[in-house]
Design a protein around this motif. Structure first.
Motif, mmCIF file in Angstrom:
data_model
loop_
_atom_site.group_PDB
_atom_site.id
_atom_site.type_symbol
_atom_site.label_atom_id
_atom_site.label_comp_id
_atom_site.label_asym_id
_atom_site.label_seq_id
_atom_site.Cartn_x
_atom_site.Cartn_y
_atom_site.Cartn_z
ATOM 1 N N THR A 75 0.815 -1.224 0.000
ATOM 2 C CA THR A 75 0.000 0.000 0.000
ATOM 3 C C THR A 75 0.849 1.274 0.000
ATOM 4 O OG1 THR A 75 -0.090 0.087 2.417
ATOM 5 C CG2 THR A 75 -1.835 -1.163 1.285
ATOM 6 N N PHE A 76 2.129 1.145 0.334
ATOM 7 C CA PHE A 76 3.050 2.274 0.471
ATOM 8 C C PHE A 76 2.629 3.218 1.593
ATOM 9 C CE2 PHE A 76 3.432 0.984 -4.008
ATOM 10 C CZ PHE A 76 4.720 0.483 -3.953
ATOM 11 N N PHE A 77 1.922 2.692 2.575
ATOM 12 C CA PHE A 77 1.554 3.438 3.766
ATOM 13 C C PHE A 77 2.535 3.083 4.883
ATOM 14 C CE2 PHE A 77 -3.015 5.100 3.628
ATOM 15 C CZ PHE A 77 -2.972 5.333 2.270
ATOM 16 N N ALA A 78 2.642 3.958 5.861
ATOM 17 C CA ALA A 78 3.475 3.700 7.030
ATOM 18 C C ALA A 78 2.626 2.973 8.068
ATOM 19 C CB ALA A 78 4.004 5.007 7.602
ATOM 20 N N ASP A 79 2.975 1.725 8.340
ATOM 21 C CA ASP A 79 2.280 0.943 9.362
ATOM 22 C C ASP A 79 2.960 1.187 10.698
ATOM 23 O OD1 ASP A 79 0.506 -0.108 7.547
ATOM 24 O OD2 ASP A 79 1.612 -1.975 7.264
ATOM 25 N N THR A 80 2.194 1.670 11.667
ATOM 26 C CA THR A 80 2.745 1.957 12.981
ATOM 27 C C THR A 80 2.135 1.040 14.026
ATOM 28 O OG1 THR A 80 1.082 3.631 13.480
ATOM 29 C CG2 THR A 80 3.103 4.393 12.450
ATOM 30 N N THR A 81 2.927 0.737 15.019
ATOM 31 C CA THR A 81 2.457 0.025 16.197
ATOM 32 C C THR A 81 2.723 0.936 17.377
ATOM 33 O OG1 THR A 81 3.051 -2.097 15.206
ATOM 34 C CG2 THR A 81 2.699 -2.081 17.580
ATOM 35 N N PHE A 82 1.757 1.054 18.248
ATOM 36 C CA PHE A 82 1.943 1.897 19.425
ATOM 37 C C PHE A 82 1.347 1.207 20.638
ATOM 38 C CE2 PHE A 82 -1.894 3.136 17.263
ATOM 39 C CZ PHE A 82 -2.837 3.375 18.253
ATOM 40 N N ALA A 83 1.920 1.493 21.789
ATOM 41 C CA ALA A 83 1.474 0.908 23.049
ATOM 42 C C ALA A 83 0.638 1.937 23.799
ATOM 43 C CB ALA A 83 2.673 0.507 23.893
ATOM 44 N N VAL A 84 -0.497 1.470 24.320
ATOM 45 C CA VAL A 84 -1.380 2.325 25.109
ATOM 46 C C VAL A 84 -1.403 1.785 26.536
ATOM 47 C CG1 VAL A 84 -3.761 3.138 25.402
ATOM 48 C CG2 VAL A 84 -2.802 2.909 23.112
#
Length: 161
Positions: A75-84
């Protein structure tokens, strides 16, 4: 002999302070033991200014941090993972925005909570996202737009210029 003891004691104090600083810095980057948290994911068109360790905030209060950023080759998108942080539950229709603290401030992820009664489970994805807006692009549009309107190019044919 007493000089030797003073030097050894001073060296021990310096090493203890350095070790304390390393532990503190590691916790700030999410490397140390943290209070409980759970991961969520989101995809953005642009995450300009966001990096691992960037704050995730809701109503101006830090509720987590970015733990990973990867480019999706399909997709050429930036996949982010974040902790809540545990105890902070996000409705599944929440919006995640790449925001800035001002012209010279840092970047952070701003959570706009939705109104759904269903919350995101650990590992789920926030689907409503808004990427970073480039200040340079906005300035170029503004300058380009004002130059056009001031040059008389928009005047109707036959109108006096």
């Amino acid at each position: 002999m007493s000089e030797n003891r003073v030097e050894v004691l001073t060296g021990a104090v310096v090493l203890a302070v350095a070790a304390g600083f390393l532990v503190w810095a590691g916790q700030g980057r999410g490397l140390g033991s943290s209070m409980g948290s759970y991961p969520l994911h989101a995809s953005f068109r642009s995450v300009e200014g966001v990096q691992v360790g960037t704050d995730v905030r809701m109503a101006g209060v830090k509720i987590g941090s970015v733990t990973d950023i990867k480019l999706d080759p399909k997709t050429f998108f930036a996949d982010t993972t974040f902790a809540v942080r545990d105890g902070v539950e996000l409705p599944d229709d929440s919006q995640l925005i790449v925001a800035s603290e001002g012209l010279m401030g840092g970047t952070y992820l701003d959570v706009q909570p939705g109104g759904s009664l269903t919350n995101l489970a650990p590992g789920e994805e926030v689907t409503d996202t808004q990427g970073a807006v480039s200040l340079l692009t906005l300035l170029m549009k503004f300058v380009g737009g004002s130059a056009k309107s001031g040059s008389g190019e928009d005047a109707p044919e036959g109108a006096a210029q």
